[in-house]
Design a protein around this motif. Structure first.
Motif, PDB file in Angstrom:
ATOM      1  N   ASP A 187     -12.265  10.050 -20.024  1.00 33.20           N
ATOM      2  CA  ASP A 187     -12.131   8.660 -19.607  1.00 33.20           C
ATOM      3  C   ASP A 187     -11.506   8.634 -18.218  1.00 33.20           C
ATOM      4  O   ASP A 187     -10.493   9.306 -17.966  1.00 33.20           O
ATOM      5  CB  ASP A 187     -11.262   7.887 -20.581  1.00 33.20           C
ATOM      6  CG  ASP A 187     -12.007   7.588 -21.871  1.00 33.20           C
ATOM      7  OD1 ASP A 187     -13.138   8.052 -22.013  1.00 33.20           O
ATOM      8  OD2 ASP A 187     -11.430   6.892 -22.733  1.00 33.20           O
ATOM      9  N   MET A 240      -9.354   6.992 -15.759  1.00 35.34           N
ATOM     10  CA  MET A 240      -8.306   5.977 -15.728  1.00 35.34           C
ATOM     11  C   MET A 240      -7.187   6.455 -14.813  1.00 35.34           C
ATOM     12  O   MET A 240      -7.063   7.646 -14.515  1.00 35.34           O
ATOM     13  CB  MET A 240      -7.750   5.724 -17.136  1.00 35.34           C
ATOM     14  CG  MET A 240      -7.135   6.960 -17.772  1.00 35.34           C
ATOM     15  SD  MET A 240      -6.581   6.687 -19.452  1.00 35.34           S
ATOM     16  CE  MET A 240      -5.356   5.424 -19.177  1.00 35.34           C
ATOM     17  N   TYR A 263      -6.492   8.043  -9.611  1.00 34.50           N
ATOM     18  CA  TYR A 263      -7.535   8.695 -10.406  1.00 34.50           C
ATOM     19  C   TYR A 263      -7.493  10.189 -10.098  1.00 34.50           C
ATOM     20  O   TYR A 263      -7.825  10.612  -8.985  1.00 34.50           O
ATOM     21  CB  TYR A 263      -8.918   8.119 -10.063  1.00 34.50           C
ATOM     22  CG  TYR A 263      -9.081   6.658 -10.416  1.00 34.50           C
ATOM     23  CD1 TYR A 263      -9.325   6.270 -11.730  1.00 34.50           C
ATOM     24  CD2 TYR A 263      -8.995   5.663  -9.438  1.00 34.50           C
ATOM     25  CE1 TYR A 263      -9.474   4.931 -12.065  1.00 34.50           C
ATOM     26  CE2 TYR A 263      -9.143   4.332  -9.758  1.00 34.50           C
ATOM     27  CZ  TYR A 263      -9.380   3.962 -11.073  1.00 34.50           C
ATOM     28  OH  TYR A 263      -9.534   2.648 -11.412  1.00 34.50           O
ATOM     29  N   GLU A 297     -23.765   6.671 -17.745  1.00 36.24           N
ATOM     30  CA  GLU A 297     -24.187   5.280 -17.882  1.00 36.24           C
ATOM     31  C   GLU A 297     -25.494   5.251 -18.659  1.00 36.24           C
ATOM     32  O   GLU A 297     -26.476   5.909 -18.263  1.00 36.24           O
ATOM     33  CB  GLU A 297     -24.373   4.621 -16.514  1.00 36.24           C
ATOM     34  CG  GLU A 297     -23.074   4.339 -15.787  1.00 36.24           C
ATOM     35  CD  GLU A 297     -23.303   3.502 -14.533  1.00 36.24           C
ATOM     36  OE1 GLU A 297     -24.479   3.100 -14.302  1.00 36.24           O
ATOM     37  OE2 GLU A 297     -22.324   3.248 -13.797  1.00 36.24           O
ATOM     38  N   PRO A 300     -13.677  -0.371 -15.783  1.00 31.22           N
ATOM     39  CA  PRO A 300     -12.897  -0.028 -16.982  1.00 31.22           C
ATOM     40  C   PRO A 300     -13.769   0.678 -18.019  1.00 31.22           C
ATOM     41  O   PRO A 300     -14.917   0.294 -18.253  1.00 31.22           O
ATOM     42  CB  PRO A 300     -12.406  -1.384 -17.490  1.00 31.22           C
ATOM     43  CG  PRO A 300     -12.470  -2.289 -16.307  1.00 31.22           C
ATOM     44  CD  PRO A 300     -13.647  -1.815 -15.488  1.00 31.22           C
ATOM     45  N   GLY A 301     -13.248   1.708 -18.614  1.00 23.92           N
ATOM     46  CA  GLY A 301     -13.993   2.440 -19.628  1.00 23.92           C
ATOM     47  C   GLY A 301     -14.970   3.447 -19.080  1.00 23.92           C
ATOM     48  O   GLY A 301     -15.735   4.044 -19.840  1.00 23.92           O
ATOM     49  N   ALA A 302     -14.978   3.650 -17.757  1.00 25.42           N
ATOM     50  CA  ALA A 302     -15.913   4.623 -17.171  1.00 25.42           C
ATOM     51  C   ALA A 302     -15.578   6.022 -17.676  1.00 25.42           C
ATOM     52  O   ALA A 302     -14.414   6.402 -17.783  1.00 25.42           O
ATOM     53  CB  ALA A 302     -15.830   4.565 -15.654  1.00 25.42           C
ATOM     54  N   ARG A 303     -16.672   6.781 -17.968  1.00 22.48           N
ATOM     55  CA  ARG A 303     -16.497   8.143 -18.440  1.00 22.48           C
ATOM     56  C   ARG A 303     -17.164   9.093 -17.461  1.00 22.48           C
ATOM     57  O   ARG A 303     -18.296   8.867 -17.035  1.00 22.48           O
ATOM     58  CB  ARG A 303     -17.075   8.309 -19.845  1.00 22.48           C
ATOM     59  CG  ARG A 303     -16.271   7.548 -20.898  1.00 22.48           C
ATOM     60  CD  ARG A 303     -16.721   7.894 -22.300  1.00 22.48           C
ATOM     61  NE  ARG A 303     -18.083   7.477 -22.546  1.00 22.48           N
ATOM     62  CZ  ARG A 303     -18.778   7.786 -23.652  1.00 22.48           C
ATOM     63  NH1 ARG A 303     -18.220   8.541 -24.573  1.00 22.48           N
ATOM     64  NH2 ARG A 303     -20.004   7.355 -23.804  1.00 22.48           N
ATOM     65  N   SER A 343     -14.702  14.871 -25.762  1.00 24.94           N
ATOM     66  CA  SER A 343     -13.901  14.213 -24.735  1.00 24.94           C
ATOM     67  C   SER A 343     -12.611  14.994 -24.601  1.00 24.94           C
ATOM     68  O   SER A 343     -12.042  15.442 -25.596  1.00 24.94           O
ATOM     69  CB  SER A 343     -13.599  12.768 -25.115  1.00 24.94           C
ATOM     70  OG  SER A 343     -14.798  12.029 -25.227  1.00 24.94           O
ATOM     71  N   PRO A 385      -5.582   9.358 -22.097  1.00 28.55           N
ATOM     72  CA  PRO A 385      -6.615   8.329 -22.164  1.00 28.55           C
ATOM     73  C   PRO A 385      -7.477   8.440 -23.408  1.00 28.55           C
ATOM     74  O   PRO A 385      -8.075   7.471 -23.819  1.00 28.55           O
ATOM     75  CB  PRO A 385      -7.430   8.574 -20.891  1.00 28.55           C
ATOM     76  CG  PRO A 385      -7.247  10.044 -20.623  1.00 28.55           C
ATOM     77  CD  PRO A 385      -5.879  10.384 -21.103  1.00 28.55           C
ATOM     78  N   VAL A 386      -7.586   9.634 -24.011  1.00 32.62           N
ATOM     79  CA  VAL A 386      -8.416   9.800 -25.194  1.00 32.62           C
ATOM     80  C   VAL A 386      -7.667  10.658 -26.168  1.00 32.62           C
ATOM     81  O   VAL A 386      -6.687  11.302 -25.858  1.00 32.62           O
ATOM     82  CB  VAL A 386      -9.768  10.475 -24.832  1.00 32.62           C
ATOM     83  CG1 VAL A 386     -10.600   9.581 -23.950  1.00 32.62           C
ATOM     84  CG2 VAL A 386      -9.528  11.825 -24.172  1.00 32.62           C
ATOM     85  N   GLN A 421     -22.739  10.295 -29.976  1.00 32.84           N
ATOM     86  CA  GLN A 421     -23.432   9.204 -29.261  1.00 32.84           C
ATOM     87  C   GLN A 421     -24.922   9.329 -29.495  1.00 32.84           C
ATOM     88  O   GLN A 421     -25.456  10.431 -29.448  1.00 32.84           O
ATOM     89  CB  GLN A 421     -23.116   9.292 -27.769  1.00 32.84           C
ATOM     90  CG  GLN A 421     -23.611   8.105 -26.987  1.00 32.84           C
ATOM     91  CD  GLN A 421     -23.043   8.106 -25.598  1.00 32.84           C
ATOM     92  OE1 GLN A 421     -22.062   8.759 -25.313  1.00 32.84           O
ATOM     93  NE2 GLN A 421     -23.650   7.354 -24.709  1.00 32.84           N
TER      94      GLN A 421
END
Length: 580
Positions: free
Chosen positions: A40, A42, A482, A502, A537-540, A560, A572-573, A580
């Motif tokens: 993640d 963040m 970041y 994405e 927000p939430g970008a991986r 992750s 973050p995780v 997925q």
């Protein structure tokens, strides 16, 4: 014309082969998405690369003993937090402090009484001598002076009569002898006064000696109770009540735990920097599992390096504090009481009481309009594992007069349990458990639900000797941003990219990266969006295998992970697999 037919055949054959290959490729299944590991994206404040691990130790440790010898009456248990005795510059006690242990004072009380009696006798002797010097000897001297004056007058009269032959030789000699006698008497009285003055000085010296003896006896009596000179925690006890100790022999070990010391090892350059800075941030794990950062003071830097490691030892001091976990994790926990003790009734043999009685600890007994009572556990008995929440009921009892001390820290009372009308026939026996003194929510009994008790050990220090601490010895503090592993960075034509996920595809995204001169596996690189904006927000972001990816390639997230050097409170995780 000669070659036209073969050429046509070759062309036709080529067309057929190409069409066949095209057909077989279209029949193939689509390529499987590439499995990737992501993190993640963040903002975090990563731990500095110049971080060293240290170990917490007590700042001061002392083996304490009595200044006098005797039989130990009681001593506190290990783990007890105590206050030190505080005095001002003149030696006046400002704060009494917590008594640590005590000796049987009987012999020292007798010594004080004897010293006080000796002082009174010495003072009486001095007073008698002083009275002689002040009253009786001066009166005797005045009387002797008067008698001498009279004797001289009589001598002068007899001498005149002797000259006229009116007095005999015998009368003359008698008058002469009387004068000599009175003069000798007066001299003796004056000498006795000087002697009495010397005796008075000796008596006054005996008074001072007796006063010192009394002070020594009183000091010895006072020293039958042991106090500390600083607040701390008892880490070890070397004696038990009833044992005989000599003056100075260790009774317990006391450690200063606030502030607490942290020992780290640094290089020569870092040690010189720390001598100038005097403060640096340290981080450690709180009892609830989260991480926190505090500011530590550089207390001491060793002047010489360890010959084997060529490093310098640095001592840091951190203000410590006590922590007690809240009961918020329990449903209704805000209405639960606490206790640090829970006692079985079958303690007779342990404390030396007869088998035919039941005993309870004195602090467990409460009183209301109905009489004395204790709280008896209803969901646990002796030998069974305690539940997270112990439920209790009130049971009335009759407390007998005897008081039975145990190890000097507890007093047990023999009791007779009464049959309650509301106890549903519950029977109290030797297997029953009695809670200790209850601590109510917010110190208000009205906030308690009246039945739920949590048994715990009370408040504990956040940092304890032996805990690990991380100290940052970097000259600069890293700001929030970041930060990504160096393995996630992809460069091409002097441009820097990362791959985001994405819609199940890898999206190559150009970024601005601050690359240091030297890189190593696991290094963290700070990146910024090319547009200067924050990432969505939430970008991986894909962190491994980016050099084999193509923009728009299908991917499947299998794990992750966290970047290295990230503090746990900033995770973050969770690190679990994500499908997925």
């Amino acid at each position: 014309m000669f070659h036209s037919k073969p050429t046509a055949v070759l062309l036709a054959t080529s067309v057929l082969l190409l069409s066949g290959c095209s057909k077989r490729q279209s029949d193939l299944p689509p390529k499987a998405p590439r499995p990737v590991t992501v993190m993640d994206l963040m903002k975090i404040v990563p731990e500095d690369s110049f971080t060293v691990s240290g170990s917490a130790t007590s700042w001061k440790t002392e083996q304490m003993g009595f200044e006098v010898g005797g039989r130990v009456q009681w001593v506190l248990e290990p783990g007890k937090n105590i206050d030190g005795r505080t005095m001002d510059a003149d030696g006046t006690v400002i704060q009494d402090g917590t008594p640590l242990a005590a000796l049987d004072p009987t012999q020292y009380e007798v010594a004080v009484d004897s010293a006080r009696a000796s002082l009174e006798a010495a003072q009486l002797d001095a007073e008698i001598i002083a009275q002689r010097i002040r009253d009786s000897i001066p009166a005797d001297i005045r009387s002797a002076e008067a008698d001498l004056k009279l004797a001289r007058s009589e001598y002068d009269r007899v001498q005149l009569l002797r000259q006229s032959n009116a007095a005999s030789q015998a009368d003359f000699e008698d008058a002469q002898n009387r004068v000599a006698t009175e003069e000798a008497r007066l001299d003796r009285l004056k000498a006795s006064k000087s002697q009495a003055e010397v005796e008075l000085k000796a008596a006054e010296a005996r008074v001072k000696s007796a006063q010192q003896a009394l002070r020594d006896a009183e000091r010895d009596l006072e020293n039958t109770v042991l106090y500390a000179s600083y607040p701390g925690q008892i880490s070890e006890v070397q004696v038990v009540p009833g044992s005989v100790v000599s003056a100075g022999s260790p009774v317990l070990t006391l450690q200063m735990i606030n502030p607490i010391k942290v020992a780290i090892e640094v290089s020569a350059k870092q040690s010189r920097d720390l001598e100038r800075r005097r403060q640096l941030p340290v981080s450690f794990t709180l009892p609830d599992g989260s991480r926190t950062e505090r500011n530590a003071m550089v207390y001491n830097v060793d002047p010489s390096a360890d010959p084997s490691t060529r490093t310098f030892s640095v001592s840091l001091l951190i203000m410590n504090e006590q922590y007690r976990a809240p009961l918020t994790h329990l449903a209704g926990g805000e209405t639960f009481a606490r206790t640090q003790d829970i006692w079985p009734l079958k303690l007779n043999k342990i404390i030396g009481a007869p088998d035919n009685i039941l005993v309870v600890e004195e602090n467990s007994i409460e009183r209301d309009a109905g009489g004395d009572y204790v709280w008896v556990a209803t969901n646990a008995r002796f030998g069974e594992r305690l539940q997270e929440v112990t439920t209790v009921r009130k049971h009335y009892l009759t407390v007998l007069d005897a008081r039975l001390p145990f190890l000097g820290n507890w007093v047990f009372r023999p009791v007779l349990f009464q049959q309650n009308n509301d106890n549903d026939g519950e029977k109290i026996d030797r297997e029953s458990l009695i809670t200790g003194k209850l601590e109510y929510p917010d110190d208000d009994r009205a906030n308690w639900d009246g039945k739920s008790v949590v048994v715990d050990g009370g408040a504990h220090w956040v940092l304890r000797p032996g805990d690990l601490v991380s100290a940052s010895v970097s000259d600069r503090r890293r700001e929030e941003g970041y930060f990504v592993p160096v393995e996630a960075i992809y460069q091409e034509s002097d441009r820097t990219y990362v791959f985001l996920v994405e819609n199940d595809r890898a999206k190559r995204t150009e970024v601005i990266a601050e690359l240091p001169e030297t890189l190593s596996s696991g290094s963290l690189i700070q990146i910024r969006s090319l547009a200067g904006d924050e990432f969505a927000p939430g970008a991986r972001m894909i962190v491994k295998g980016v050099h084999f990816l193509m923009d728009g390639e299908p991917v499947k997230v299998i794990t992750s992970e966290l970047p290295e050097h990230v503090s746990p409170e900033q995770e973050p995780v969770s690190g679990k697999e994500v499908s997925q």
